[in-house]
Design an enzyme around this catalytic site. Sequence first.
Site, PDB file in Angstrom:
ATOM      1  N   TYR A   1      -7.196   0.426  -3.340  1.00  0.00           N
ATOM      2  CA  TYR A   1      -6.499  -0.047  -4.543  1.00  0.00           C
ATOM      3  C   TYR A   1      -5.505  -1.182  -4.295  1.00  0.00           C
ATOM      4  CZ  TYR A   1      -2.997   3.321  -2.788  1.00  0.00           C
ATOM      5  OH  TYR A   1      -2.098   4.019  -2.007  1.00  0.00           O
TER       6      TYR A   1
ATOM      7  N   HIS B   1      -0.048   6.361   0.790  1.00  0.00           N
ATOM      8  CA  HIS B   1       0.776   7.301   0.012  1.00  0.00           C
ATOM      9  C   HIS B   1       1.077   8.538   0.854  1.00  0.00           C
ATOM     10  CE1 HIS B   1       2.245   9.682  -3.329  1.00  0.00           C
ATOM     11  NE2 HIS B   1       1.327  10.594  -3.078  1.00  0.00           N
TER      12      HIS B   1
ATOM     13  N   ARG C   1       5.951   0.257  -0.167  1.00  0.00           N
ATOM     14  CA  ARG C   1       5.456   1.271   0.768  1.00  0.00           C
ATOM     15  C   ARG C   1       4.373   0.627   1.620  1.00  0.00           C
ATOM     16  NH1 ARG C   1       0.902   3.929  -0.278  1.00  0.00           N
ATOM     17  NH2 ARG C   1       1.139   3.844  -2.543  1.00  0.00           N
TER      18      ARG C   1
END
Length: 368
Positions: free
Chosen positions: A278, A269, A265
Amino acid sequence: MPVRTDRQVADGLLPSPVPVRFVAEDGTAVEPPAGYPAPEDGRLLDAYRRMVTGRRFDRQATALTRQGRLAVYPSSRGQEACQIAGVLALRADDWLFPTYRDSVALVARGLDPVEVLTLLRGDWHCGYDPAAARVAPQCTPLATQTVHAVGMAEALRRKGEDAVVMAFVGDGGTSEGDFHEALNYAAVLNAPVVFLVQNNRYAISVPLAKQTAAPALAYKGIGYGVRSEQVDGNDLVAVLAVLDTAVRRAREGGGPFLVEAHTYRMDAHTNADDPTRYRPAGEVEEWESADPLARLEAYLRGRGLLGADGAAAAREAAEEFAARLRDAMSAEPATDPYEMFDHVFADPTPQLREQRDLLAAELAARED
């Protein structure tokens, strides 16, 4: 008569030791493993055009979110090879059970993009007719749709249809109990269902290493007796070849099939997420060099199947698609606040009627 050993049975379920691939990151062909026929050239060109449109749709939906036209949008940039191949491997009478991140797949399936985005705009639970489209509502709870998919597959078989069901799920979904129940249920019933795991390496911010110690998610099917495979999810040729085999096997009575597609991805998100907290920027750049759309275009150009005019035509068609979407999404949706009370109970409960009356009183007061 000879009896198959447990080892022979297990060998028939095991995925390839490394992900199946047909095309390298630079678009050059590699020697594929035996057992997976290459898709026809015409289907690859069709896939390329759908990927170009899907990528443009994704960018436009992201922009609409920034403009306040959508409440939320989970981008799938970088995962188009999985979604387009999943759709192309199915017939019109097959069923698709998508997640909330699979809007590109629904558009490729031929659904109205405004209806696809209705859920994410927040004005209705599902904008399209699932029965007519043979596409279940996009599922936000992780992995619950996998059990539903198995139930649908069994129902179709009992009706005498030879249709196949494909369930999309993410790597985070494979950590949910529903996923394991679905695999077991599917194997026991020998149901005609294909599970496509889009392993984009993160369950929101949780990396794969903190979800599983398995060598690959594809191995999760073996314990349930489900044939499994892993594939380079950014290589559309490979994903389509593997899914073609999985769907054909399920349709012919071979039972369920689990395919893990290794992908990434590229964006956050959702628009509410900050991925820089992260994952390192270098990781994103590394995966951008394996962009599935650029890889397929380079492969088609290298084989002389796609020229500058063809690529330009695909981009032009995608821009026209995005323009129509912008115009349609600029119109305010017609909403009825009382709809939130419809379809809850056939006979509304006293509490539901009381809540509806309270809303009516509040709306009446505003009008005054």
